[in-house]
Design a protein around this motif. Structure first.
Motif, PDB file in Angstrom:
ATOM      1  N   SER A 113       1.254  -0.875   0.072  1.00 27.34           N
ATOM      2  CA  SER A 113       0.095   0.088  -0.233  1.00 27.34           C
ATOM      3  C   SER A 113       0.480   1.127  -0.063  1.00 27.34           C
ATOM      4  O   SER A 113       1.875   1.675   0.640  1.00 27.34           O
ATOM      5  N   SER A 114       1.035   2.196  -1.265  1.00 26.22           N
ATOM      6  CA  SER A 114       1.492   3.400  -0.863  1.00 26.22           C
ATOM      7  C   SER A 114       0.366   4.200  -0.017  1.00 26.22           C
ATOM      8  O   SER A 114       0.501   5.740  -0.626  1.00 26.22           O
ATOM      9  N   GLY A 115      -0.129   4.253   0.447  1.00 31.04           N
ATOM     10  CA  GLY A 115      -1.471   5.109   1.080  1.00 31.04           C
ATOM     11  C   GLY A 115      -2.992   5.888  -0.141  1.00 31.04           C
ATOM     12  O   GLY A 115      -3.186   4.618  -0.897  1.00 31.04           O
ATOM     13  N   ASP A 116      -3.451   6.327   0.212  1.00 31.45           N
ATOM     14  CA  ASP A 116      -4.734   7.122  -0.834  1.00 31.45           C
ATOM     15  C   ASP A 116      -4.416   8.226  -1.872  1.00 31.45           C
ATOM     16  O   ASP A 116      -3.598   8.893  -2.425  1.00 31.45           O
ATOM     17  N   LEU A 117      -4.420   6.607  -2.730  1.00 35.66           N
ATOM     18  CA  LEU A 117      -4.428   6.959  -4.396  1.00 35.66           C
ATOM     19  C   LEU A 117      -5.255   7.999  -4.831  1.00 35.66           C
ATOM     20  O   LEU A 117      -4.856   8.190  -5.648  1.00 35.66           O
ATOM     21  N   ASN A 118      -6.285   7.979  -4.650  1.00 30.85           N
ATOM     22  CA  ASN A 118      -7.286   7.885  -5.612  1.00 30.85           C
ATOM     23  C   ASN A 118      -8.082   9.948  -4.450  1.00 30.85           C
ATOM     24  O   ASN A 118      -8.466  10.560  -5.247  1.00 30.85           O
ATOM     25  N   GLY A 119      -7.542   9.921  -3.622  1.00 32.44           N
ATOM     26  CA  GLY A 119      -7.896  11.933  -2.350  1.00 32.44           C
ATOM     27  C   GLY A 119      -8.779  10.907  -2.032  1.00 32.44           C
ATOM     28  O   GLY A 119      -9.698  12.687  -1.679  1.00 32.44           O
ATOM     29  N   VAL A 176       0.710  11.886  -4.244  1.00 33.39           N
ATOM     30  CA  VAL A 176       0.051  11.340  -3.990  1.00 33.39           C
ATOM     31  C   VAL A 176       1.605  10.700  -3.794  1.00 33.39           C
ATOM     32  O   VAL A 176       2.665  10.332  -4.867  1.00 33.39           O
ATOM     33  N   ARG A 177       1.658   8.742  -2.724  1.00 31.43           N
ATOM     34  CA  ARG A 177       2.976   8.357  -3.052  1.00 31.43           C
ATOM     35  C   ARG A 177       2.987   7.510  -3.888  1.00 31.43           C
ATOM     36  O   ARG A 177       2.315   6.978  -4.672  1.00 31.43           O
ATOM     37  N   ASP A 178       4.083   7.162  -3.972  1.00 29.13           N
ATOM     38  CA  ASP A 178       4.506   6.677  -5.172  1.00 29.13           C
ATOM     39  C   ASP A 178       5.145   5.150  -4.700  1.00 29.13           C
ATOM     40  O   ASP A 178       4.957   4.533  -3.744  1.00 29.13           O
ATOM     41  N   PHE A 179       4.767   3.516  -5.643  1.00 24.32           N
ATOM     42  CA  PHE A 179       5.476   2.154  -5.109  1.00 24.32           C
ATOM     43  C   PHE A 179       6.944   2.061  -6.638  1.00 24.32           C
ATOM     44  O   PHE A 179       6.860   2.064  -7.384  1.00 24.32           O
ATOM     45  N   ALA A 180       7.205   1.155  -5.991  1.00 32.84           N
ATOM     46  CA  ALA A 180       8.208  -0.137  -6.712  1.00 32.84           C
ATOM     47  C   ALA A 180       7.702  -1.010  -6.759  1.00 32.84           C
ATOM     48  O   ALA A 180       6.994  -2.135  -6.153  1.00 32.84           O
ATOM     49  N   VAL A 181       7.685  -1.745  -8.346  1.00 32.77           N
ATOM     50  CA  VAL A 181       7.691  -3.054  -8.247  1.00 32.77           C
ATOM     51  C   VAL A 181       8.948  -3.817  -8.981  1.00 32.77           C
ATOM     52  O   VAL A 181       9.187  -3.357  -9.642  1.00 32.77           O
ATOM     53  N   SER A 182       8.766  -5.221  -8.513  1.00 39.40           N
ATOM     54  CA  SER A 182      10.136  -5.901  -9.009  1.00 39.40           C
ATOM     55  C   SER A 182       9.611  -7.077  -9.881  1.00 39.40           C
ATOM     56  O   SER A 182       8.791  -7.652  -9.790  1.00 39.40           O
ATOM     57  N   ALA A 183      10.881  -7.010 -11.162  1.00 41.47           N
ATOM     58  CA  ALA A 183      10.856  -8.803 -11.809  1.00 41.47           C
ATOM     59  C   ALA A 183      12.176  -9.054 -11.422  1.00 41.47           C
ATOM     60  O   ALA A 183      13.089  -8.866 -11.583  1.00 41.47           O
ATOM     61  N   PRO A 184      12.386 -10.345 -10.179  1.00 42.78           N
ATOM     62  CA  PRO A 184      13.270 -11.051  -9.570  1.00 42.78           C
ATOM     63  C   PRO A 184      13.838 -12.210 -11.232  1.00 42.78           C
ATOM     64  O   PRO A 184      12.935 -12.118 -11.626  1.00 42.78           O
ATOM     65  N   ALA A 185      15.469 -12.153 -11.187  1.00 43.29           N
ATOM     66  CA  ALA A 185      15.738 -12.586 -12.338  1.00 43.29           C
ATOM     67  C   ALA A 185      15.658 -13.466 -13.031  1.00 43.29           C
ATOM     68  O   ALA A 185      15.570 -14.935 -12.446  1.00 43.29           O
ATOM     69  N   GLY A 186      14.561 -13.337 -13.429  1.00 41.05           N
ATOM     70  CA  GLY A 186      13.792 -14.224 -14.785  1.00 41.05           C
ATOM     71  C   GLY A 186      13.591 -14.066 -15.804  1.00 41.05           C
ATOM     72  O   GLY A 186      13.840 -13.201 -16.392  1.00 41.05           O
ATOM     73  N   ASN A 187      13.731 -14.587 -17.070  1.00 34.31           N
ATOM     74  CA  ASN A 187      13.829 -14.637 -18.585  1.00 34.31           C
ATOM     75  C   ASN A 187      12.748 -14.945 -19.048  1.00 34.31           C
ATOM     76  O   ASN A 187      11.622 -16.037 -17.734  1.00 34.31           O
TER      77      ASN A 187
END
Length: 578
Positions: A214-220, A280-291
């Protein structure tokens, strides 16, 4: 016990407290990395197994004793496998703040401990912890008394491995929480205080492929919302309103992995500060070493995304870009680290006012060193630069070390920087598989791009970026140019200090004084990449590079097709960390 520990024990008093957990206090000194160490204690049994206290990891607690220093939680296991425990420690001196909380019932008690606000409305902080009885439960912070059990209609192994505080989403005066497994969740449950009632479930149709943050309130609307990743079926992130559980937006995996294309996108997510300035707070999303072929050989990466819209903001690649690198007499493939298998945010490691990320690569070096592998990386939550990249290699003790998880646990020493705590799973210094937690000081340092590059004759702007850790302790840093002019000679330059405008010779951003070369000129490849390795310990310029020093870096290249035959990249304003 190793020599470093013996020296500390001679010069300081080390106390044996809390049923066998050693606390080693390291004196405060300029540039010193290690602040404190906690070591588990265990004894092997004649019929196999061990008894004693195994230490696993540490989590943030905030300033619960009101002395102006953040405190923290230690989590471990009793008799290694049979029951868990957790305890509160003073950030100021590591002292025990309350009796240890433990369970006599076999099970995963304390495997995860997360503060979740005031769940039962009594005005006091509560926490969610795993429980051998209820799978997961809410408990009073200080008394340890159970407030409510949290469960779904279907038994889920490991439910409670991920806990996301939501605040009061339904306006009844009680804080609420989202619960899932640590990774690869089959279900994500929304539980309301004070009873823990389950009001909503998100499912992965039995494949176990959901992640949550959760990055908090995304839509105000004043209510914290939820981010749900589905990395198995759809490779997507859904932003979900907690007011009515509707979907706010959906983003899908982007291509661009330098290997064969990303897989496992949306495996883990973590909140960021508001880095794009839209409120609005942002976020990070990962793609761990895969193909795309599924053999996990690709280089992992993270993406920074807008919390308001999901738009792409920045990409962060796994540290160490060399596919093969010589380490001693062995070659090691760095592309199997599973970078981003877990991520945590919630602290400011370098003091720039933005939350930073702690990212795990639990399989880095696993084929090189079977007795110690894994890495914990601190990523700037603003620029995406690698601030610190810590590995267990180079150890001298005869022991097994595997990094568990790392967390930013607050400012323990009052310098305004949050400390990094790393758990060493299966470390044996305090007895077989006794474990350790090392707490490292925060460190100012980052690299910010400025002074944009003009277009070169190939129609692109050459981009300068760093690849590797900004820590001068780790001699593995590369300076790279992307979208350069293919076939052109490229030269990397540096000058002390920071310079706000292109006022130097040929319009450079180096201040027109004291600049020097970083290595020899290199030929830009056909794909527009040029790079040089920065030797931060042995090169002539390294004598003036020390933690806290600031530098401007830039690259120039021959551009015979342009009106001005010398092209340039953007500049990087760099401050070295420890």
């Amino acid at each position: 016990m190793n020599l470093r520990m013996q020296l500390c024990r001679t010069s300081l008093s080390i106390s044996l407290i809390a049923a066998g957990i050693w606390t080693v206090c390291v004196p405060i000194a300029s540039g010193q990395r290690l602040l404190r160490e906690h070591m588990g204690a265990s004894i092997p049994l004649q019929n196999g197994g061990v008894t004693g206290d195994a230490l696993a990891f540490s989590r943030p607690l905030g300033d619960v004793n009101g002395d102006g220093f953040d405190d923290y939680i230690l989590v471990g296991l009793k008799n290694r496998e049979f029951s868990g425990w957790y305890e509160f420690r003073s950030g100021l001196n590591g002292a025990l703040l309350a009796p240890r909380y433990t369970s006599l019932i076999p099970g995963p008690f304390g495997d995860n401990v997360v503060l979740v606000g005031d769940f039962n409305g009594d005005g006091r902080e509560d926490l969610v912890r795993t429980s051998p009885v209820n799978s997961i439960e809410v408990a009073d912070l200080w008394s340890g008394a159970t407030i409510a059990g949290l469960s779904t209609g279907v038994a889920i192994f490991g439910y409670g491995g991920t806990v996301v505080p939501l605040g009061d989403i339904n306006g009844d005066g009680f804080d609420d929480v989202a619960v899932a497994e640590r990774s690869g969740a089959e279900r994500i449950g929304i539980h309301l205080g004070p009873s823990g009632v389950l009001v909503m479930e998100f499912t992965s149709f039995g494949a176990g492929s959901l992640s949550v943050a959760s990055s908090g309130d995304l839509n105000g609307d004043g209510i914290a919302d939820l981010l749900i990743g589905d990395f198995f079926f759809n490779d997507e992130v859904r932003a979900v309103s907690m007011a009515d559980f509707s979907t706010l937006y959906t983003i899908h995996a982007d291509g661009g992995c330098r290997c064969l294309g990303a897989s496992f996108y949306t495996w883990a997510m973590a909140a960021l500060s508001d880095i794009d300035g839209d409120g609005v707070r942002d976020f990070a999303v990962s793609a761990p070493a895969g193909n795309s072929s599924g053999n996990s050989s690709g280089r992992g990466f993270l993406e920074f995304r807008s919390g308001r819209t999901g738009a792409f903001l920045r990409r962060v690649d796994e540290p160490f870009p060399r596919q093969f690198e010589m380490l001693g007499i062995n070659y090691v493939n760095h592309d199997i680290g599973k970078f981003g298998l877990y991520m945590h945010s919630g602290g400011d490691f370098n003091g720039d006012g933005y939350e930073d990320l702690v990212v795990g690569s639990p399989e880095r070096y696993r084929y090189l060193d079977s007795s110690g592998f894994g890495a914990v990386t601190v990523i700037s939550g603003y620029t995406g630069e690698v601030l610190v990249d810590a590995t267990p290699l180079g150890q001298t003790e005869s022991t097994i070390r595997r990094f568990a998880e790392g967390f930013l646990i607050g400012d323990l020493d009052g310098d305004g920087l949050d400390e990094l705590a790393i758990g060493w799973a299966q470390d044996s210094e305090g007895g077989p598989q006794s474990g350790q937690v090392w707490i490292y000081r925060g460190s100012a340092g980052d690299a910010l791009s400025y002074c944009p590059a003009p277009l070169h004759s190939g129609g692109k702007s050459a981009r300068l970026q760093l690849d590797g850790s900004l820590s001068l302790i780790n001699d593995d840093m590369w300076l790279q140019v992307y979208d350069g002019l293919p076939g052109s000679l490229c030269l990397f330059l540096a000058a002390a200090g920071t310079h706000s405008s292109p006022t130097g010779t040929n319009g450079l951003c180096l201040g027109n004084q004291g600049e020097f070369r970083l290595g020899q000129p290199t030929l830009t490849r056909l794909d527009g990449l040029a790079e040089t390795e920065l030797d931060v310990t042995n090169a002539p310029y390294a004598a003036s590079w020390f933690p806290g020093s600031t530098w401007t870096l830039q690259a120039v290249f021959r551009d015979t097709g342009a009106a001005v035959p010398l092209g340039r990249t953007n500049a990087l304003a760099l401050q070295w960390g420890w």
